[in-house]
Enzyme design. Sequence first.
Site, short mmCIF file in Angstrom:
data_model
loop_
_atom_site.label_atom_id
_atom_site.label_comp_id
_atom_site.label_asym_id
_atom_site.label_seq_id
_atom_site.Cartn_x
_atom_site.Cartn_y
_atom_site.Cartn_z
N TYR A 164 0.86 -1.18 0.00
CA TYR A 164 0.00 0.00 0.00
C TYR A 164 0.89 1.23 0.00
O TYR A 164 1.84 1.33 0.79
CB TYR A 164 -0.91 0.02 1.23
CG TYR A 164 -1.62 1.35 1.41
CD1 TYR A 164 -2.78 1.62 0.70
CD2 TYR A 164 -1.11 2.34 2.26
CE1 TYR A 164 -3.42 2.86 0.84
CE2 TYR A 164 -1.74 3.56 2.40
CZ TYR A 164 -2.90 3.81 1.68
OH TYR A 164 -3.52 5.04 1.80
N LEU A 219 4.60 -1.07 3.18
CA LEU A 219 4.25 0.32 2.87
C LEU A 219 5.17 0.85 1.78
O LEU A 219 6.40 0.81 1.91
CB LEU A 219 4.37 1.19 4.12
CG LEU A 219 3.34 0.95 5.22
CD1 LEU A 219 3.61 1.88 6.38
CD2 LEU A 219 1.92 1.14 4.70
N LYS A 220 4.57 1.35 0.73
CA LYS A 220 5.33 2.03 -0.32
C LYS A 220 5.42 3.51 0.04
O LYS A 220 4.41 4.13 0.36
CB LYS A 220 4.65 1.84 -1.68
CG LYS A 220 4.63 0.41 -2.16
CD LYS A 220 3.75 0.23 -3.38
CE LYS A 220 4.35 0.85 -4.61
NZ LYS A 220 3.53 0.59 -5.82
N VAL A 221 6.61 4.04 -0.04
CA VAL A 221 6.82 5.46 0.22
C VAL A 221 7.59 6.05 -0.95
O VAL A 221 8.40 5.38 -1.58
CB VAL A 221 7.59 5.70 1.55
CG1 VAL A 221 6.79 5.17 2.72
CG2 VAL A 221 8.96 5.05 1.51
#
Length: 214
Positions: A56, A83-85
């Site tokens: 996400y 988590l994609k950042v």
Amino acid sequence: MAIYLDSAKLDEARTAKDLGWVHGVTTNPSLMAKAGVATDDVLKGLADLAFHQIYYQLVSQDLDDMVAEAHKVREMIEHGLILKVTPTENGFRFVAKHGKEFPCCVTAIFDPAQALVAREAGARYIAVYVNRATKQLGDGLTLVRELAKVVAGSQTEIVAASLKSTKEAVDVFLAGAQHLTVPFDVLTSLSTHPLSVQTVEQFRADSVEAFWKK
């Protein structure tokens, strides 16, 4: 190695899950918008499918807001959340400060220097948009090879994204990417080939079906 579906459409995710060899699903804000379903519903639906991993992408830009968003998403995806950042100052800061609590993938990497920072910040993954890099920079595969050298010997692994064909999917793996994520049409094409279809048809024509009916 892991193969992921790059989609936020639940019908595609269900089909991918049924294949048995798809490790997880990667999403981003653009895919969420195209899905035409509320983000909460998408995340809950993906969680119900029990993939090994679900990616996400955080949309918040302020560090405190990123942390709050991360906790909210984890309430819906308790297991296998990545988590994609984005590779911004606060993005890298989030990885460095919260990467042990929330495994992170720094996405939209287009330069080895960004991969170096992601590695030092403790990113579990970096995502490179291969086809887009080829269009904008000239050679996405060369970029993958350079990134592979940068992260060699570290915990950081490469997820190749923006793949438009089965050949491109194989090429990025040979170039050094450990994982790849592909859209639904490419995913469903990976296991088929016209010559295989032709051979299977010949096997079927030559089979002695009566043997199995005895």
